[in-house]
Design an enzyme around this catalytic site. Structure first.
Site, PDB file in Angstrom:
ATOM      1  N   THR A   1      20.828 -17.613 -29.876  1.00  0.00           N
ATOM      2  CA  THR A   1      21.748 -17.200 -30.933  1.00  0.00           C
ATOM      3  C   THR A   1      21.049 -16.470 -32.073  1.00  0.00           C
ATOM      4  OG1 THR A   1      23.216 -19.031 -30.431  1.00  0.00           O
ATOM      5  CG2 THR A   1      23.416 -18.101 -32.620  1.00  0.00           C
TER       6      THR A   1
ATOM      7  N   ASP B   1      20.330 -15.898 -23.050  1.00  0.00           N
ATOM      8  CA  ASP B   1      20.926 -17.114 -23.581  1.00  0.00           C
ATOM      9  C   ASP B   1      20.170 -18.245 -22.863  1.00  0.00           C
ATOM     10  OD1 ASP B   1      24.113 -18.142 -24.540  1.00  0.00           O
ATOM     11  OD2 ASP B   1      22.732 -19.499 -23.522  1.00  0.00           O
ATOM     12  N   SER B   2      19.754 -19.271 -23.577  1.00  0.00           N
ATOM     13  CA  SER B   2      18.858 -20.259 -22.960  1.00  0.00           C
ATOM     14  C   SER B   2      19.519 -21.074 -21.860  1.00  0.00           C
ATOM     15  CB  SER B   2      18.246 -21.178 -24.016  1.00  0.00           C
ATOM     16  OG  SER B   2      19.181 -22.122 -24.453  1.00  0.00           O
ATOM     17  N   SER B   3      20.834 -20.958 -21.718  1.00  0.00           N
ATOM     18  CA  SER B   3      21.478 -21.645 -20.596  1.00  0.00           C
ATOM     19  C   SER B   3      21.072 -21.006 -19.270  1.00  0.00           C
ATOM     20  CB  SER B   3      22.997 -21.638 -20.761  1.00  0.00           C
ATOM     21  OG  SER B   3      23.314 -22.387 -21.910  1.00  0.00           O
TER      22      SER B   3
ATOM     23  N   ASP C   1      20.321 -24.401 -26.722  1.00  0.00           N
ATOM     24  CA  ASP C   1      20.951 -25.185 -25.653  1.00  0.00           C
ATOM     25  C   ASP C   1      19.940 -25.900 -24.749  1.00  0.00           C
ATOM     26  OD1 ASP C   1      23.391 -24.429 -26.608  1.00  0.00           O
ATOM     27  OD2 ASP C   1      23.849 -23.007 -25.003  1.00  0.00           O
TER      28      ASP C   1
ATOM     29  N   GLN D   1      21.165 -44.403 -20.706  1.00  0.00           N
ATOM     30  CA  GLN D   1      22.164 -43.481 -21.248  1.00  0.00           C
ATOM     31  C   GLN D   1      22.182 -43.546 -22.775  1.00  0.00           C
ATOM     32  OE1 GLN D   1      25.955 -44.160 -19.258  1.00  0.00           O
ATOM     33  NE2 GLN D   1      24.969 -44.077 -17.266  1.00  0.00           N
ATOM     34  N   CYS D   2      21.596 -44.605 -23.338  1.00  0.00           N
ATOM     35  CA  CYS D   2      21.509 -44.705 -24.801  1.00  0.00           C
ATOM     36  C   CYS D   2      20.437 -43.743 -25.296  1.00  0.00           C
ATOM     37  CB  CYS D   2      21.116 -46.112 -25.237  1.00  0.00           C
ATOM     38  SG  CYS D   2      22.358 -47.341 -24.865  1.00  0.00           S
TER      39      CYS D   2
HETATM   40  N1  ASP Z   1      23.828 -20.484 -26.191  1.00  0.00           N
HETATM   41  C1  ASP Z   1      22.742 -20.316 -27.149  1.00  0.00           C
HETATM   42  C2  ASP Z   1      21.440 -20.442 -26.386  1.00  0.00           C
HETATM   43  O1  ASP Z   1      21.019 -21.526 -26.109  1.00  0.00           O
HETATM   44  C3  ASP Z   1      22.845 -21.328 -28.225  1.00  0.00           C
HETATM   45  C4  ASP Z   1      21.774 -21.220 -29.301  1.00  0.00           C
HETATM   46  O2  ASP Z   1      20.916 -20.384 -29.296  1.00  0.00           O
HETATM   47  O3  ASP Z   1      21.812 -22.047 -30.228  1.00  0.00           O
HETATM   48  O4  ASP Z   1      20.837 -19.454 -26.053  1.00  0.00           O
END
Ligand code: ASP
Length: 339
Positions: A12, A55-57, A88, A273-274
């Site tokens: 972002t 985008d890091s996804s 992300d 999961q905690c």
């Molecule tokens: N979708 C963006 C990413 O991870 C979110 C971010 O940068 O905060 O690339």
């Protein structure tokens, strides 16, 4: 003059809205244009942009290895490294880099932002400037930070202890099982006792990841078929996310499935999961059976650290027993053993 290497991967921080109003990555020129203060710093910056920026996804193990190689190849020439990265999957990248780069004596700081650098209320400026400042800080010629960290919202966290917990606030990260390393207010307040020091170790670069890792997240009512499908998939290790301090159902049919997979040479790593606290195998009857059949203890590791540590160890060792041995040990400050 100190010299910092900036690796721009996307996220972002450098995004713009396209004609449909969707955020897409843009090149580093946008960051430079919006941060004229970069030219006022009393240290030198060199920027390497990934191609493509993402985008890091869309992060992958191959890109992680490329990033780690870039740091290895430039390690001697620079005083510190700042990686601009989407939030992300930032905690996964920070964790995996901590495993690939053993014996770091220089800072590797990941940062990004929740709002793009071109927005009026952006958090990008603070984050990036503070990350650069910490990355360039030395004491008696020695880097104060000698590990992989995440800088977000005026806090520096150990990378392999962090996770993204909030997608709406500027405070995007937390590391509840480990203290904050630096708090940035008027002064930078270093928590010296919490920092890793690598003494006179040499950088050892590890060059392999094996992503044959699966995840089994338990919930009351999960079907045995679902569990079997995960355990019998083509993986070497499974991260099993359990309840509370590492508890599961005591249903013998469930334990038999785990036993069968372990018998086939698979590693099953128990993390909770905690988000706060640690696995304590054997504390309750509901984890006693797990201990007996050889389920491994992930202690207080984050999910991100558990996944990437297994990829790293599997890259290092063909032998499942060596993976099992090391995954329970604290190798980069990622876990606290409590038994
Ligand atoms: N979708 C963006 C990413 O991870 C979110 C971010 O940068 O905060 O690339």
């Amino acid at each position: 003059m100190r010299h910092i290497f900036i690796i721009y991967t996307g996220g972002t921080i450098g995004m713009v809205q396209d004609e449909n109003g969707i955020f897409v990555p843009f090149d580093f020129e946008l960051i430079k244009k919006n941060l004229p203060d970069l030219s006022r710093l009393d240290y030198k910056l060199t920027v390497h942009s990934f191609d493509p920026i993402i985008d890091s996804s869309n992060m992958t193990p191959d890109i992680w290895l490329e990033m780690a190689r870039l740091i290895r190849d430039n390690y001697e020439q620079y005083d510190g490294f700042v990686i601009l990265h989407g939030s992300d999957t930032m905690a996964f990248t920070a964790s995996v880099l901590s495993f690939l780069l053993e014996g770091l004596q220089k800072p590797v700081i990941l940062s990004g932002s929740q709002l793009p650098i071109g927005e009026i209320r952006t958090d990008a400026r603070e984050n990036m400037m503070t990350a650069l400042e910490i990355a360039s800080t030395k004491h008696n010629g020695i880097s104060v930070i000698q590990e992989v960290c995440i800088l977000f919202d005026n806090k520096l966290f150990r990378g392999n202890r962090s996770f993204k917990y909030n997608s709406a606030k500027f405070e995007a990260f937390r590391s509840p099982n480990y203290p904050v390393l630096v708090e940035a207010g008027i002064h930078l307040k270093y928590n010296f006792e919490a920092l890793l020091y690598n003494g006179d170790k040499e950088l050892v670069f590890h060059d392999k990841l094996d992503n044959r890792v699966g995840v089994l997240k338990l919930f009351p009512g999960i079907r045995l078929e679902t569990i079997r499908a995960v355990l019998q998939s083509d993986v070497r290790s499974i991260v099993m996310e359990t309840f509370g301090s590492g508890n599961t159902t005591t249903d013998p049919a469930f334990l038999d499935l785990l036993k069968e997979a372990i018998g086939q040479g698979k590693n099953i790593l128990n993390i909770s999961q905690c988000k706060v606290g640690s696995v304590e195998l054997g504390r309750y009857e509901t984890s006693q059976g797990l201990k007996q059949i050889g389920v491994l203890n992930g202690y207080d590791m984050t999910f991100e650290a558990a996944i990437t540590k297994l990829m790293y160890l599997q890259g290092e060792f063909e032998d499942q027993e060596l993976v099992a041995f090391w995954v329970e040990k604290d190798i980069r400050g990622e876990l606290t053993v409590n038994d």
